[in-house]
Write an enzyme that holds these catalytic residues in place. Sequence first.
Site, PDB file in Angstrom:
ATOM      1  N   LYS A  83       0.849  -1.193   0.000  1.00 39.46           N
ATOM      2  CA  LYS A  83       0.000   0.000   0.000  1.00 39.46           C
ATOM      3  C   LYS A  83       0.885   1.244   0.000  1.00 39.46           C
ATOM      4  CE  LYS A  83      -1.932  -1.463   3.753  1.00 39.46           C
ATOM      5  NZ  LYS A  83      -2.796  -1.743   4.921  1.00 39.46           N
ATOM      6  N   THR A 108      -8.653   9.462   8.457  1.00 41.95           N
ATOM      7  CA  THR A 108      -8.379   8.197   7.772  1.00 41.95           C
ATOM      8  C   THR A 108      -8.136   7.045   8.750  1.00 41.95           C
ATOM      9  OG1 THR A 108      -6.028   8.790   7.658  1.00 41.95           O
ATOM     10  CG2 THR A 108      -7.406   9.347   5.741  1.00 41.95           C
ATOM     11  N   GLY A 121      -8.414   3.743  10.554  1.00 42.76           N
ATOM     12  CA  GLY A 121      -9.020   2.465  10.201  1.00 42.76           C
ATOM     13  C   GLY A 121      -8.870   2.063   8.751  1.00 42.76           C
ATOM     14  N   THR A 122      -8.085   2.820   7.986  1.00 40.92           N
ATOM     15  CA  THR A 122      -7.954   2.534   6.555  1.00 40.92           C
ATOM     16  C   THR A 122      -7.454   1.115   6.285  1.00 40.92           C
ATOM     17  OG1 THR A 122      -7.448   4.863   6.171  1.00 40.92           O
ATOM     18  CG2 THR A 122      -6.921   3.333   4.401  1.00 40.92           C
ATOM     19  N   GLY A 123      -6.375   0.716   6.969  1.00 38.52           N
ATOM     20  CA  GLY A 123      -5.785  -0.600   6.711  1.00 38.52           C
ATOM     21  C   GLY A 123      -6.706  -1.741   7.087  1.00 38.52           C
ATOM     22  N   CYS A 124      -7.346  -1.622   8.259  1.00 40.12           N
ATOM     23  CA  CYS A 124      -8.295  -2.655   8.687  1.00 40.12           C
ATOM     24  C   CYS A 124      -9.439  -2.779   7.686  1.00 40.12           C
ATOM     25  CB  CYS A 124      -8.873  -2.304  10.060  1.00 40.12           C
ATOM     26  SG  CYS A 124      -7.670  -1.958  11.349  1.00 40.12           S
TER      27      CYS A 124
END
Length: 272
Positions: free
Chosen positions: A175, A206, A208-211
């Site tokens: 990412k 932003t 919590g983007t990865g989860c």
Amino acid sequence: MSAPPRVLTVAGSDSGGGAGIQADLKTMLALGVHGMSVVTAVTAQNSLGVQGAWELPVAAVRAQYRSVADDIGVQAVKTGMLASAELVEAVAALIGGTDAPAVVDPVGISKHGDSLLAASALDSVRTKLLPVATVATPNLDEVAQLTGVRVETEEDLRRAAAAVLSYGPRWALIKGGHLTGDAVDLLTDGSQEHWLRSPRYDNRHTHGTGCTLASAIASHLAKGQSVPEAVAAAKKYVTGAIRAGFALGGGIGPVDHGWALRSPAGPGTASA
């Protein structure tokens, strides 16, 4: 009426509701799958950071997993915060014995810079968890933490992907959200390359983007999509969630997991 596809998240709880188990279950609901959870740790967390974290015993994590998998069954698994080497190894063994695709988000550091993985657990992630992953989804900080590769340009994404793939996942999604310019990610299995680009929205909220991205990938895999299809659909969903992210508390607010439910096109087809 038949049950929807079932997805199991194995991750930590975020008391602020923006990341972790809470973000995972919201994403799964928005994308039309049945979300189930194995809580690995409890955090005291808000928009300003992580004030405390307490991991659960391995026996409690194993019991939750077996309770769900042995009765309800799972069609995809997603991992997040695993905290310790003992939890990483236990979860890797459970995933290895489950006939379902696994999306591994190797969570090491929170959005606010708080450590969520013991340094002693890094080798277990490399040697136990990544080898059982269908897709590994590290951000650039996690790539550096796991492999030592530092990404500064898009070309560096290829080196990062090769380093992650050397630990055994079938696919690596690197990412590139921390780079400048468009938000570009690289998905590869070492032979195929899929470059995914989206606009970069000027929105600081932003959390919590990865989860959210990893859970969206797992949701689409549970629906029967291929890895490239699932990742592309998940990228569209998370881009829309970032665009709609909102202020909450005094710091960094969450992405909006419900944005697609309000789109006329629906969660499966809404474009970001």
